[in-house]
Motif scaffolding. Structure first.
Motif, PDB file in Angstrom:
ATOM      1  N   THR A 139       0.829  -1.204   0.013  1.00 26.08           N
ATOM      2  CA  THR A 139       0.092  -0.067  -0.064  1.00 26.08           C
ATOM      3  C   THR A 139       0.822   1.087  -0.126  1.00 26.08           C
ATOM      4  N   GLU A 140       0.527   2.264  -0.515  1.00 21.60           N
ATOM      5  CA  GLU A 140       0.940   3.390  -0.703  1.00 21.60           C
ATOM      6  C   GLU A 140       0.112   4.582  -0.717  1.00 21.60           C
ATOM      7  N   PRO A 141       0.356   5.814  -0.512  1.00 20.63           N
ATOM      8  CA  PRO A 141      -0.993   6.869  -0.380  1.00 20.63           C
ATOM      9  C   PRO A 141      -1.735   7.005  -1.644  1.00 20.63           C
ATOM     10  N   GLY A 142      -3.118   6.470  -1.619  1.00 20.20           N
ATOM     11  CA  GLY A 142      -4.152   6.444  -2.696  1.00 20.20           C
ATOM     12  C   GLY A 142      -3.915   5.448  -3.237  1.00 20.20           C
ATOM     13  N   ALA A 143      -3.423   4.170  -2.929  1.00 17.10           N
ATOM     14  CA  ALA A 143      -3.271   3.063  -3.925  1.00 17.10           C
ATOM     15  C   ALA A 143      -3.162   1.904  -3.430  1.00 17.10           C
ATOM     16  N   TRP A 144      -3.496   0.555  -3.861  1.00 12.17           N
ATOM     17  CA  TRP A 144      -3.306  -0.651  -3.320  1.00 12.17           C
ATOM     18  C   TRP A 144      -2.589  -1.497  -4.649  1.00 12.17           C
ATOM     19  N   ARG A 145      -1.443  -2.316  -4.434  1.00 15.87           N
ATOM     20  CA  ARG A 145      -0.735  -2.912  -5.274  1.00 15.87           C
ATOM     21  C   ARG A 145      -0.460  -4.290  -4.995  1.00 15.87           C
ATOM     22  N   LEU A 146      -1.064  -5.189  -5.949  1.00 15.52           N
ATOM     23  CA  LEU A 146      -0.692  -6.504  -5.814  1.00 15.52           C
ATOM     24  C   LEU A 146       0.103  -6.873  -7.088  1.00 15.52           C
ATOM     25  N   CYS A 147       1.231  -7.785  -6.836  1.00 17.04           N
ATOM     26  CA  CYS A 147       1.922  -8.528  -7.685  1.00 17.04           C
ATOM     27  C   CYS A 147       2.068  -9.920  -7.653  1.00 17.04           C
ATOM     28  N   VAL A 148       2.153 -10.519  -8.815  1.00  8.98           N
ATOM     29  CA  VAL A 148       2.196 -12.096  -8.884  1.00  8.98           C
ATOM     30  C   VAL A 148       3.190 -12.599  -9.535  1.00  8.98           C
ATOM     31  N   ALA A 149       4.063 -12.815  -8.846  1.00  4.78           N
ATOM     32  CA  ALA A 149       5.590 -13.349  -9.325  1.00  4.78           C
ATOM     33  C   ALA A 149       5.771 -14.982  -9.673  1.00  4.78           C
ATOM     34  N   ASP A 150       6.232 -15.506 -10.684  1.00  2.00           N
ATOM     35  CA  ASP A 150       6.539 -16.778 -10.730  1.00  2.00           C
ATOM     36  C   ASP A 150       7.746 -17.344 -11.576  1.00  2.00           C
ATOM     37  N   ASN A 151       8.113 -18.339 -11.412  1.00  2.00           N
ATOM     38  CA  ASN A 151       9.357 -19.039 -12.072  1.00  2.00           C
ATOM     39  C   ASN A 151       9.021 -19.721 -13.408  1.00  2.00           C
ATOM     40  N   GLY A 152       7.862 -19.381 -14.149  1.00  3.10           N
ATOM     41  CA  GLY A 152       7.482 -20.097 -15.250  1.00  3.10           C
ATOM     42  C   GLY A 152       8.263 -19.627 -16.398  1.00  3.10           C
TER      43      GLY A 152
ATOM     44  N   LEU B 290       6.340 -11.622 -13.765  1.00  5.34           N
ATOM     45  CA  LEU B 290       5.619 -10.779 -12.914  1.00  5.34           C
ATOM     46  C   LEU B 290       4.415 -10.093 -13.457  1.00  5.34           C
ATOM     47  N   PHE B 291       3.219 -10.124 -12.842  1.00  9.92           N
ATOM     48  CA  PHE B 291       2.038  -9.507 -13.289  1.00  9.92           C
ATOM     49  C   PHE B 291       1.590  -8.777 -12.097  1.00  9.92           C
ATOM     50  N   GLY B 292       1.383  -7.371 -12.304  1.00 14.63           N
ATOM     51  CA  GLY B 292       0.973  -6.621 -11.234  1.00 14.63           C
ATOM     52  C   GLY B 292      -0.227  -5.530 -11.620  1.00 14.63           C
ATOM     53  N   PHE B 293      -0.861  -5.378 -10.647  1.00 14.09           N
ATOM     54  CA  PHE B 293      -1.997  -4.169 -10.762  1.00 14.09           C
ATOM     55  C   PHE B 293      -2.065  -3.296  -9.436  1.00 14.09           C
ATOM     56  N   GLU B 294      -2.624  -2.095  -9.868  1.00 13.76           N
ATOM     57  CA  GLU B 294      -2.772  -1.156  -8.732  1.00 13.76           C
ATOM     58  C   GLU B 294      -4.194  -0.445  -8.878  1.00 13.76           C
ATOM     59  N   LEU B 295      -4.882  -0.527  -7.931  1.00 13.77           N
ATOM     60  CA  LEU B 295      -6.023   0.193  -7.874  1.00 13.77           C
ATOM     61  C   LEU B 295      -5.983   1.374  -6.873  1.00 13.77           C
ATOM     62  N   PRO B 296      -6.634   2.401  -7.340  1.00 14.83           N
ATOM     63  CA  PRO B 296      -6.896   3.539  -6.428  1.00 14.83           C
ATOM     64  C   PRO B 296      -7.515   3.302  -5.086  1.00 14.83           C
ATOM     65  N   GLN B 297      -7.285   4.050  -3.719  1.00 12.72           N
ATOM     66  CA  GLN B 297      -7.827   3.923  -2.535  1.00 12.72           C
ATOM     67  C   GLN B 297      -8.215   5.136  -2.121  1.00 12.72           C
ATOM     68  N   ARG B 298      -8.973   4.993  -1.133  1.00 12.78           N
ATOM     69  CA  ARG B 298      -9.252   6.488  -0.256  1.00 12.78           C
ATOM     70  C   ARG B 298      -9.500   5.957   0.992  1.00 12.78           C
ATOM     71  N   LEU B 299      -9.227   6.954   2.141  1.00 13.30           N
ATOM     72  CA  LEU B 299      -9.323   6.702   3.291  1.00 13.30           C
ATOM     73  C   LEU B 299     -10.697   6.018   3.829  1.00 13.30           C
ATOM     74  N   PRO B 300     -10.882   4.985   4.809  1.00 11.30           N
ATOM     75  CA  PRO B 300     -12.300   4.545   4.923  1.00 11.30           C
ATOM     76  C   PRO B 300     -12.924   5.666   5.831  1.00 11.30           C
ATOM     77  N   GLY B 301     -14.165   5.938   5.365  1.00 10.21           N
ATOM     78  CA  GLY B 301     -15.038   6.741   6.167  1.00 10.21           C
ATOM     79  C   GLY B 301     -15.176   8.047   5.249  1.00 10.21           C
ATOM     80  N   ALA B 302     -14.244   8.235   4.329  1.00  9.74           N
ATOM     81  CA  ALA B 302     -14.019   9.567   3.310  1.00  9.74           C
ATOM     82  C   ALA B 302     -15.667   9.877   2.877  1.00  9.74           C
ATOM     83  N   GLU B 303     -15.870  11.020   2.470  1.00  9.41           N
ATOM     84  CA  GLU B 303     -17.123  11.365   1.627  1.00  9.41           C
ATOM     85  C   GLU B 303     -17.405  10.479   0.607  1.00  9.41           C
ATOM     86  N   GLY B 304     -18.529   9.780   0.332  1.00 14.00           N
ATOM     87  CA  GLY B 304     -18.926   9.111  -0.578  1.00 14.00           C
ATOM     88  C   GLY B 304     -18.277   7.636  -0.460  1.00 14.00           C
TER      89      GLY B 304
END
Length: 206
Positions: A117-130, A187-201
């Motif tokens: 995690t980093e400010p405003g985003a969550w990142r997940l990477c899937v690495a393999d030895n294929g 390695l395949f990775g994706f990053e999705l934007p995030q905001r703080l829990p309880g934020a407006e909307g």
């Protein structure tokens, strides 16, 4: 079925080709239907446990994990994330399935999922030895019907990664792939934007 006792070797081969082509076409049409639905299904975002979502994807893939003897590690920090749950689960499952599928026959699959995690985003990477891929081919990976491997070697429709890209981008995120070359894993990775829990909307209140 009625003709089976009367068919010669060559005639059986013709029927096998026709049936295989029909099955592949059916799978392609279903894949295209899936692809077209992303963004039109209206699944709301909500807060979910990222580690729990990954565990669910791993549970679905247990038969393949047992069959290949794959070693799977989950690393990093695993926060609550604001996502479209079913679509993101599909994204994670597809990337894990690819890591199992495109394995090197001479090596036991070693798959590492790293959450960050980093400010405003969550990142997940899937690495393999294929089997990896040539870096020059990276741009083709996420295109519809674009395959780097022949269907005779690895079954598939060529839609899976395009579907992953559409899921990530529909949520305002991005997806990418990296490899040092053929036989050197990927390695395949994706990053999705995030905001703080309880934020407006916050979607959890919808």
């Amino acid at each position: 079925k009625d003709l089976a006792p009367h068919l010669g070797v060559q005639q059986r081969a013709y029927f096998d080709f026709a049936l295989d082509g029909a099955r592949h076409m059916d799978a392609m049409m279903l894949g295209l239907l899936d692809y077209s639905r992303i963004g039109r299904q209206g699944e709301p975002t909500r807060w979910v446990e990222s580690r729990g979502m990954v565990e669910q994807a791993l549970q679905f893939l247990q038969p393949g994990i047992r069959e290949t003897g794959a070693q799977v590690q989950c690393l990093g920090d695993w926060p609550m994330v604001l996502v479209s749950p079913l679509q993101t689960l599909r994204l994670v499952q597809n990337l894990l399935s690819n890591a199992l599928k495109f394995r090197d026959a001479q090596r036991t699959p070693d798959i590492r999922l790293t959450s960050h995690t980093e400010p405003g985003a969550w990142r997940l990477c899937v690495a393999d030895n294929g089997i990896g891929f040539a870096p020059s081919q990276t741009g083709r990976l996420f295109q519809v019907f674009s395959r780097l491997q022949p269907r005779t070697a690895f079954e598939g429709t060529g839609i899976g990664l395009a579907l992953c890209r559409k899921i990530a981008e529909h949520q305002g995120g991005r997806i990418w792939a990296e490899s040092l070359g053929e036989g050197k894993g990927s390695l395949f990775g994706f990053e999705l934007p995030q905001r703080l829990p309880g934020a407006e909307g916050d979607a959890t209140r919808s």
